[in-house]
Scaffold this motif. Sequence first.
Motif: not given
Length: 349
Positions: A130-131, A141-143, A165-168, A181-184
């Motif tokens: 999820k975004r 906190i998540t970022l 793993p990466h964050v878009k 969005k994190i690679f999941q």
Amino acid sequence: MRNITLRTLPVKRSQGQSAVAGAAYRAGERLTDSRLGKTTDYTARLQDVWCKDIVVPEGAPDWARGRATLWNEAEAAERRKDGRPARDVTLGLPWTMSREEHEEAVRSFVQREFVDKGHVVDLCFHKYGKRVSDTAEEGRITLRRWAEREVPFLERSECEALHEPHVKIERDGQGNVLGYKIFQPHAHAYVTPRASEWDGFAAKRNREFDRPEQTMNWRYEWPKHLNKRLEACGYDFRVSATAIEGDTDIPLKSEDVPLPSYHIELEGRDSLVGEEREYNRFHNEAVRSAASTAQAEREGRIEPQVERFARVRQWFQSLKASFSEWREVTEERAQGLFQREEEAPPERA
């Protein structure tokens, strides 16, 4: 050992949900719901979908291979206002595996659990979770947690062929950041609740899909299936199920009151079914308590042993007192019942 998730939710017409709109979201397409006369467009999120396919059982009609026709027919098969025209089964995937290995593992699981039993599955593979927005403290906190783990933050153009793993970073047309969005990697198995037949869907839906025991079985079978694939592919790690509230190895007993008993109780009289319901409530309380303790042990949250034994002892004493009281009340009611029957007129007897 890594945790892996499986979530399953029905599409509920009573909550304004549509199987056609749900299929459009998962596939990143533009579809029209004939029943509602509403078109849903999710083509903007097509980049998040790396693979999609409709898996049909043997003997299914040709139209079942078309996404729009399939889900409009599924909607038409449900005539009730509170109908459930689809069920979404979300399968978590370990990012270490390749795309081809992900697809092979999911397809074989879906084939065994759904397609071989006659159900059509709309299968879509997604890259991201999820975004997350930085406008709220929880999102910030998540970022920060992602940044501390040194997960790279990349622009949309840098993520297209990436499978690690990466964050878009998501932006609007003006270049403003919309979120992250994190690679999941995960797969959505969008399942028809009715088995398919040569000319449509079966007259009755599969009620097993709505049983909590069936949902729990899928949640624990998926890691077992995935571990076999990991071993076959030569990986040295394994996955385990992520339990959720309500999981238990002991089936719960029904606490519902049948209609005749309900009317007896409304009149102020007691019923044997009511007593059975009370017993089932005690049984379920014990099962949920045991499941909660087991979950705490798995997560390492177990309390000190002395405090734990004291709490369990207090709970059993309370349960014992409740059963003693219930037994005394039941004996009194039984004696009253026998006395009334002995004093009843002959014709009533």
